[in-house]
Motif scaffolding. Structure first.
Motif, mmCIF file in Angstrom:
data_model
loop_
_atom_site.group_PDB
_atom_site.id
_atom_site.type_symbol
_atom_site.label_atom_id
_atom_site.label_comp_id
_atom_site.label_asym_id
_atom_site.label_seq_id
_atom_site.Cartn_x
_atom_site.Cartn_y
_atom_site.Cartn_z
ATOM 1 N N LEU A 106 -2.988 -8.146 -2.698
ATOM 2 C CA LEU A 106 -2.783 -6.995 -3.578
ATOM 3 C C LEU A 106 -4.067 -6.169 -3.690
ATOM 4 N N ALA A 107 -5.206 -6.871 -3.804
ATOM 5 C CA ALA A 107 -6.487 -6.164 -3.851
ATOM 6 C C ALA A 107 -6.715 -5.383 -2.559
ATOM 7 N N GLY A 108 -6.335 -5.994 -1.432
ATOM 8 C CA GLY A 108 -6.449 -5.295 -0.155
ATOM 9 C C GLY A 108 -5.562 -4.066 -0.106
ATOM 10 N N ALA A 109 -4.354 -4.160 -0.686
ATOM 11 C CA ALA A 109 -3.447 -3.018 -0.715
ATOM 12 C C ALA A 109 -4.041 -1.873 -1.540
ATOM 13 N N PHE A 110 -4.678 -2.211 -2.667
ATOM 14 C CA PHE A 110 -5.338 -1.183 -3.473
ATOM 15 C C PHE A 110 -6.492 -0.550 -2.697
ATOM 16 N N ALA A 111 -7.254 -1.372 -1.967
ATOM 17 C CA ALA A 111 -8.371 -0.842 -1.176
ATOM 18 C C ALA A 111 -7.865 0.102 -0.093
ATOM 19 N N VAL A 112 -6.818 -0.307 0.612
ATOM 20 C CA VAL A 112 -6.238 0.549 1.648
ATOM 21 C C VAL A 112 -5.730 1.848 1.036
ATOM 22 N N THR A 113 -5.065 1.746 -0.119
ATOM 23 C CA THR A 113 -4.533 2.939 -0.790
ATOM 24 C C THR A 113 -5.642 3.915 -1.142
ATOM 25 N N ALA B 275 0.834 -1.202 0.000
ATOM 26 C CA ALA B 275 0.000 0.000 0.000
ATOM 27 C C ALA B 275 0.867 1.249 0.000
ATOM 28 N N GLY B 276 1.957 1.237 0.793
ATOM 29 C CA GLY B 276 2.867 2.374 0.807
ATOM 30 C C GLY B 276 3.488 2.636 -0.556
ATOM 31 N N ALA B 277 3.899 1.561 -1.238
ATOM 32 C CA ALA B 277 4.485 1.713 -2.572
ATOM 33 C C ALA B 277 3.462 2.282 -3.553
ATOM 34 N N LEU B 278 2.212 1.817 -3.457
ATOM 35 C CA LEU B 278 1.158 2.329 -4.342
ATOM 36 C C LEU B 278 0.900 3.811 -4.082
ATOM 37 N N MET B 279 0.942 4.209 -2.816
ATOM 38 C CA MET B 279 0.732 5.624 -2.488
ATOM 39 C C MET B 279 1.867 6.490 -3.020
ATOM 40 N N VAL B 280 3.088 5.996 -2.903
ATOM 41 C CA VAL B 280 4.226 6.741 -3.441
ATOM 42 C C VAL B 280 4.082 6.884 -4.957
ATOM 43 N N LEU B 281 3.697 5.798 -5.631
ATOM 44 C CA LEU B 281 3.498 5.858 -7.079
ATOM 45 C C LEU B 281 2.400 6.853 -7.439
ATOM 46 N N ALA B 282 1.326 6.873 -6.646
ATOM 47 C CA ALA B 282 0.236 7.827 -6.894
ATOM 48 C C ALA B 282 0.726 9.260 -6.754
ATOM 49 N N GLY B 283 1.601 9.494 -5.775
ATOM 50 C CA GLY B 283 2.155 10.828 -5.607
ATOM 51 C C GLY B 283 3.078 11.213 -6.745
ATOM 52 N N VAL B 284 3.943 10.283 -7.165
ATOM 53 C CA VAL B 284 4.875 10.547 -8.261
ATOM 54 C C VAL B 284 4.108 10.792 -9.561
ATOM 55 N N ALA B 285 3.030 10.037 -9.763
ATOM 56 C CA ALA B 285 2.220 10.191 -10.980
ATOM 57 C C ALA B 285 1.271 11.378 -10.899
#
Length: 561
Positions: A251-258, A108-118
């Motif tokens: 992974l689906a849970g990580a997307f939900a948390v993100t 989830a942290g990696a997905l959030m960082v990617l969302a910020g970079v994008a």
């Protein structure tokens, strides 16, 4: 040199201000104290040892505080994130669940960082208020229903929180009187102290008083935190997650948390503006929450995000800047070092009481009433999201909420589209009237469009343009000023209307066309291939190109005599 200069400026911004350092140091202490029960309760929601919520409450505020654009925002455990994470790891065996949770947190942290970079921060505004309120209301209800067994010391079965609560109602004999008394006592303390000067410390007091009473009375049969697993002493050491624990459901849970954390964080940043009035950068806040989660996963914690309650407490405690959040994490580390041995003695029913009290307090009844009075679409959105959250895993409910958001956006854009007719006056101004349903022979009609022309909006335009049937030599001037891009559907609709006008011996004129759209029309070749289509590019004078197109259409029509 430029990069080095920017780095120095950023480091200077992170450095504590001597004028406000003492204020931030003091403001961080109430947040740390309240994070003890909050962090433990969040772990209960996630279905893991309560110490993992405490670990997250140390590193989340520190990492987030150092990197957030919203300087008063506290990034720590939240009920919604804990519930989403708990739902994702619920099927994992209990002894393997912590490892899976750490991996989920880092993903989830990696997905959030990617969302910020994008730079995806701007997309948070597309989540309708009704969907978010429906989801948060469902989360609050799930917390209340799910914590009733722990509040009463009872065993309950069921695939989701509401089913467990119903099972408890059907089997009241499972209730343990001692645990129920401790839980109800904690609830009473929370209600009473919440109206006094001790409100800041009410959750800690509500947790400690019944626990001490149970110890004094020798009530050893009441479930305690230590029953959920051994509470390690000291501070956590960093440990990388096991990639073997990866699964698609995780992974689906990580997307939900993100999704949950980022949308909630955007709301927190709006509620806690920077003291110096500088605007928050949502993308940088995305990065900060990502950093908080990466650190939380690395130090054996659970998901964190911008916390509404902790941020409000931070502000009320007199925080002046980001170091209040950082000090909150440092105070939390000190408390854990000194009192980690006492964590395991806490009565579980008191944590359930803290969660229930917080969940009931988070119900935004006024918002729900306003939404229900707004209209049919908002009513459907809030009710559908609420019900989905009650009966489905959180990841599925979040997915339904996001899809529902998109459908509502497209539907609203289609419904909001309006076609009007502009009649030029002698002074070159326009009179606006509702567009006619049918075109008349040998007349020039100037039309303007309000609303989006993407996807369903373009099809709505097609349905609302005046009919060409039975009209001879009708001419339409369609004003497109302010649109910097058109989609393929819009080009198809314009080409179809141009063909119908041409078949009736008429023409289509496009006015106020942005240069970028002119280039699109040339590349697309769908509209220009129709005979008689004329394009008038927009200029600095509003309405000038439309008047020019209207006059040109009138002159052309005169040649048809």
């Amino acid at each position: 040199m430029v990069i080095a200069g920017k780095t120095r400026r950023r480091l200077r911004q992170l450095a504590p201000d001597r004028k406000t350092l003492r204020k931030d140091l003091i403001a961080g202490l109430p947040g740390a104290i309240s994070s003890v029960p909050d962090g433990m309760a969040a772990s209960v929601l996630a279905g893991v040892n309560p110490v993992h919520g405490l670990y997250a409450s140390i590193v989340g505020p520190i990492g987030g505080g150092l990197t957030a654009s919203t300087r008063l925002m506290v990034i720590t455990t939240t009920s919604a994130a804990a519930l989403a994470a708990g739902s994702a790891v619920a099927a994992v065996p209990a002894d393997e669940r912590p490892r899976a949770l750490f991996l989920l947190t880092m993903m989830a942290g990696a997905l959030m960082v990617l969302a910020g970079v994008a730079k995806l921060g701007r997309y948070t505004r597309f989540v309708p208020h009704s969907v978010m309120i429906g989801f948060l209301s469902g989360v609050a209800a799930n917390i209340v229903f799910g914590q009733l067994p722990d509040l009463t010391g009872a065993e309950a079965e069921g695939p989701f929180a509401l089913a467990k609560a119903w099972d408890l109602i059907l089997h009241p004999g499972r209730i343990q009187p001692g645990a129920a008394l401790a839980g109800m006592s904690a609830l009473v303390l929370l209600v009473v102290l919440g109206r006094t000067r001790l409100a800041v410390y009410s959750t800690l007091i509500a947790m400690l008083v019944p626990t001490v009473a149970a110890a004094v009375l020798g009530a050893e049969d009441i479930p305690r935190v230590s029953d959920a697993g051994e509470i390690p002493s000291g501070l956590p050491m960093p440990a990388l997650p096991h990639l073997a624990d990866f699964s698609l459901s995780l992974l689906a849970g990580a997307f939900a948390v993100t999704a949950l954390v980022l949308v909630q964080g955007a709301g927190v940043s709006e509620a806690a503006p920077n003291p110096d009035k500088t605007r928050s950068d949502p993308n940088r806040d995305f990065l900060a929450q990502g950093v908080g989660n990466l650190l939380a996963g690395l130090f054996r914690g659970q998901p964190v995000g911008g916390s509404v309650g902790q941020t409000a407490l931070n502000v009320s405690a007199g925080a002046a800047g980001r170091w209040a959040s950082i000090f909150s994490g440092l105070w939390m580390a000190l408390l854990l070092l000194l009192f980690s041995g006492l964590v395991g003695t806490v009565v579980m029913a008191t944590l359930a009481a803290v969660l229930i009290f917080a969940a009931v307090g988070s119900f935004r009844v006024g918002d729900v009433r306003a939404i229900l009075r707004t209209g049919r679409i908002s009513q459907i959105a809030v009710i559908a999201t609420f019900v989905a959250t009650l009966f489905l895993p959180v990841a599925a409910a979040v997915g339904i909420g996001l899809v529902l958001s998109l459908l509502m956006q497209l539907n609203q854009e289609a419904l909001d589209l309006r076609v009007v007719e502009l009649t030029p006056r002698d002074d070159d101004s326009f009179v606006e009237r509702p567009a006619r349903a049918r075109l008349e022979s040998r007349q020039v009609v100037l039309l303007d469009v309000y609303g989006s022309l993407f996807y369903a909006g373009a099809r709505t335009l097609q349905a609302r343009l005046p009919e060409t049937a039975q009209a001879r030599s009708p001419v339409v001037v369609l004003r497109l000023r302010g649109r910097v891009m058109l989609g393929a559907t819009a080009f198809a609709v314009l080409a179809d209307y141009a063909e119908r006008l041409d078949a009736a011996g008429g023409r289509l004129y496009l006015s106020g066309v942005d240069p970028a759209v002119v280039e699109q029309i040339r590349r697309n070749r769908t509209v220009e291939r129709v005979t008689g289509v004329r394009v008038y590019e927009a200029d600095e004078v509003v309405g000038e190109s439309s008047l020019a197109a209207y006059r040109a259409a009138t002159r052309w029509l005169a040649t048809r005599d």
